[in-house]
Each structure stands twice: as structure tokens, then as C-alpha cells.
Write an enzyme that holds these catalytic residues in place. Structure first.
Site, mmCIF file in Angstrom:
data_model
loop_
_atom_site.group_PDB
_atom_site.id
_atom_site.type_symbol
_atom_site.label_atom_id
_atom_site.label_comp_id
_atom_site.label_asym_id
_atom_site.label_seq_id
_atom_site.Cartn_x
_atom_site.Cartn_y
_atom_site.Cartn_z
ATOM 1 N N GLY A 21 0.831 -1.206 0.000
ATOM 2 C CA GLY A 21 0.000 0.000 0.000
ATOM 3 C C GLY A 21 0.858 1.246 0.000
ATOM 4 O O GLY A 21 1.995 1.235 0.479
ATOM 5 N N GLY A 23 0.270 5.711 0.199
ATOM 6 C CA GLY A 23 -0.615 6.863 0.258
ATOM 7 C C GLY A 23 0.169 8.119 0.537
ATOM 8 O O GLY A 23 1.406 8.118 0.542
ATOM 9 N N GLY A 24 -0.571 9.204 0.806
ATOM 10 C CA GLY A 24 0.068 10.485 1.026
ATOM 11 C C GLY A 24 0.888 10.548 2.295
ATOM 12 O O GLY A 24 1.778 11.392 2.424
ATOM 13 N N GLY A 26 2.526 7.729 3.713
ATOM 14 C CA GLY A 26 3.550 6.712 3.867
ATOM 15 C C GLY A 26 3.394 5.506 2.961
ATOM 16 O O GLY A 26 2.420 5.373 2.230
ATOM 17 N N ILE A 27 4.389 4.624 3.024
ATOM 18 C CA ILE A 27 4.406 3.376 2.262
ATOM 19 C C ILE A 27 4.264 2.218 3.242
ATOM 20 O O ILE A 27 4.884 2.212 4.312
ATOM 21 C CB ILE A 27 5.722 3.230 1.479
ATOM 22 C CG1 ILE A 27 5.902 4.424 0.526
ATOM 23 C CG2 ILE A 27 5.750 1.926 0.695
ATOM 24 C CD1 ILE A 27 7.255 4.447 -0.158
ATOM 25 N N VAL A 28 3.437 1.228 2.888
ATOM 26 C CA VAL A 28 3.204 0.076 3.763
ATOM 27 C C VAL A 28 3.833 -1.170 3.145
ATOM 28 O O VAL A 28 3.613 -1.468 1.958
ATOM 29 C CB VAL A 28 1.697 -0.164 3.984
ATOM 30 C CG1 VAL A 28 1.482 -1.342 4.938
ATOM 31 C CG2 VAL A 28 1.031 1.088 4.532
ATOM 32 N N LYS A 42 4.534 0.397 8.295
ATOM 33 C CA LYS A 42 4.258 1.668 7.610
ATOM 34 C C LYS A 42 5.383 2.652 7.862
ATOM 35 O O LYS A 42 5.651 3.041 8.999
ATOM 36 C CB LYS A 42 2.929 2.259 8.093
ATOM 37 C CG LYS A 42 2.550 3.522 7.342
ATOM 38 C CD LYS A 42 1.130 3.924 7.661
ATOM 39 C CE LYS A 42 0.652 5.002 6.700
ATOM 40 N NZ LYS A 42 -0.761 5.341 6.909
ATOM 41 N N ASP A 151 -8.736 10.328 9.467
ATOM 42 C CA ASP A 151 -8.419 9.971 8.077
ATOM 43 C C ASP A 151 -9.206 8.725 7.684
ATOM 44 O O ASP A 151 -8.692 7.840 7.007
ATOM 45 C CB ASP A 151 -6.920 9.746 7.909
ATOM 46 C CG ASP A 151 -6.508 9.721 6.433
ATOM 47 O OD1 ASP A 151 -7.182 10.395 5.624
ATOM 48 O OD2 ASP A 151 -5.535 9.037 6.095
#
Length: 279
Positions: A21, A23-24, A26-28, A42, A151
Site C-alpha cells: 500500500g 498513500g500520502g 507513507g508506504i506500507v 508503515k 483519516d
């Protein structure tokens, strides 16, 4: 508290093949710890202006959260990045380590390529909505200080193989004492889900999560994204309900229609949650 060395080993050196995953914030990465526990790691894009001490205080509070509809936060990592070439551009690393939930997220099942009929039946959809509500109720009313997610969106709802929802993504949470609000100069959250009073004033409280929850209900029932530029700029769902065409809002991929009374009750809850008057 995890060391960066542990997490590096668990994720095969934060390899791109382990990314599950992005997103704005972070990276998972999917990872497997030395004791064979599967985790989601994350890597936060930045520290959002927080000092290390404040970051640890908030995380240590959330680590104690236990609810079947919340993704369990197992721990965190906060280390200098200078010794790690992969993160050379960062002065400091902030990572959150969660339990791994193995059936993707709600956004993928609502808007991904699932064929002509969605596996999310009406019964499954209602159970997902109820599970999200129970998780939010625990954050808002079962903890002191209360936890505001801020969020909430379909991609932050993870699903297990039995379609049980788990609210995830506590990277943006805010701890607030009871009967209090918090004003921020930096509004966070996904476009389309953010409560209007929070967007305009920065005033954050549990009602902001309730608004996002209402948007989620409408998204689940209709199968449509909160923001869709291919449709007219109007309150489509509210217009359909007021013209007594509740069934017209249903996701066309839904295998079987619900009873009209049940559908109307769910839509009424959604419309209450997104009412312009936060009170």
C-alpha cells in the site's frame, strides 16, 4: 519498540516486492518477523512536525487499544536514518508496525475489478458498516483520552477472510480529552471525506469522524467514489432519496437488492452523519 534492523530483515530490505500500500502519509510493507508473525510496516513520509517524545507518547497510548474492529498496532520504530542508504534523504525514520490483515481493503473490493457481481452482498456490507461503527465508538467513547482517527476512508478499512472490517491507519490520529476539541492549522484527511467545519476552521473533534463515516456508508451502498468528476456537481444521493428513488442509489454490482425499509434506514443514518450542521 522495534529496531530498524528488525524491520529491514522482516521486509526483505524494504524491497518493492513487499509494498502492499502507498498513500500520502507513507508506504506500507508486508513483513514477517523472526517469530513468523506477519506484520504490516508503515514508513511515515515525515514526522509531521512532531518531536520524537510526542510521537512516542501518542503511539504508546494507541498500542494499548484492543478491539476486534481495529487493526492492532504492535509497536513502532523511531531511529536516525543516516546509517541506512535506502533512506538517505531522511534525517529520521518514523515507522508503525501493525498486525497484517489478509484480504485487502474496502476500496479495492468496492472500486477494483471484481467482475459483474461484487462478493460484498447487502448482508456483508451492513456487517462492515456496523463493524466500522463499533470500532469508532470504542475510539470515541471507550478510551480516555478519546482517539480521533481523522483519516477515515475506504482504503483504511481492512478486511479479513470472513469480511470482518478492521479500521486501520492510525498514523494521523489525535488524542483529545473528553468534552474537548482541538484546533489545527494543518487539516489532514482524504478529499471527499473531510467534514466541512474541519476543512474551513481546523476544529477537530469526534464529529469529524462521524462525517467521514457517513460518506463511507454512502460509498458502500452506492459503489461510487466520494468524488467523481464524471457526474454532475450536485448532491446526487440526497436528490435520489428526496425523489423517493432509494433503490436508484444501489451499487449495480450488488447481487441481490435489500428490502426497501432496510435500505432507507441505512441511507437515513448516512444523511444524518453528513448533515451540514455538525450538532
Amino acid at each position: 519498540m522495534f529496531s530498524l534492523q528488525e524491520l529491514e530483515a522482516a521486509t526483505n530490505g524494504f524491497g518493492p516486492e513487499n509494498v502492499v500500500g502507498q498513500g500520502g502519509d507513507g508506504i506500507v510493507y508486508h513483513g514477517v518477523l523472526g517469530n513468523d508473525t506477519q506484520v504490516a510496516v508503515k514508513n511515515l513520509v515525515n514526522d509531521r512536525g512532531q518531536a520524537e517524545k510526542e510521537f512516542k507518547v501518542e503511539v504508546e497510548t494507541i498500542v494499548r487499544v484492543r478491539h476486534k474492529n481495529l487493526v492492532r498496532l504492535l509497536g513502532y520504530c523511531a531511529e536516525g536514518a543516516c546509517r541506512y542508504p535506502a533512506f538517505a534523504s531522511l534525517n529520521f525514520l518514523w515507522m508503525l508496525v501493525y498486525e497484517y490483515v489478509n484480504n485487502g481493503n474496502l476500496e479495492q473490493w468496492l472500486h477494483g475489478d471484481v467482475g459483474p457481481f461484487s462478493p460484498l452482498t447487502w448482508e456483508i456490507s451492513i456487517n462492515i458498516i456496523l463493524g466500522i461503527a463499533k470500532g469508532l465508538t470504542y475510539l470515541h467513547e471507550g478510551l480516555e483520552p478519546k482517539v480521533i482517527h481523522r483519516d477515515l476512508k475506504s482504503s483504511s478499512i481492512l478486511l479479513d477472510k470472513q469480511w470482518n472490517p478492521k479500521v486501520s491507519d492510525f498514523g494521523l490520529t489525535k488524542l483529545i480529552g473528553s468534552e474537548r476539541s482541538y484546533t489545527t492549522t494543518c487539516v489532514m484527511g482524504a478529499f471527499g471525506y473531510v467534514a466541512p467545519e474541519y476543512a474551513s476552521t481546523g476544529m477537530l473533534n469526534d464529529r469529524c469522524d462521524v462525517y467521514s463515516f457517513g460518506v463511507l456508508i454512502m460509498e458502500i451502498i452506492s459503489g461510487r467514489k466520494p468524488v467523481d468528476y464524471n457526474w454532475p456537481a450536485e448532491e446526487w444521493l440526497k436528490k435520489m432519496v428526496s425523489s423517493r428513488n432509494s433503490e436508484g442509489v444501489l451499487d449495480p454490482k450488488l447481487p441481490r437488492k435489500p428490502a426497501t425499509k432496510t435500505l432507507k434506514r441505512a441511507l437515513l443514518v448516512a444523511l444524518c452523519c453528513v448533515d451540514p450542521n455538525a450538532q
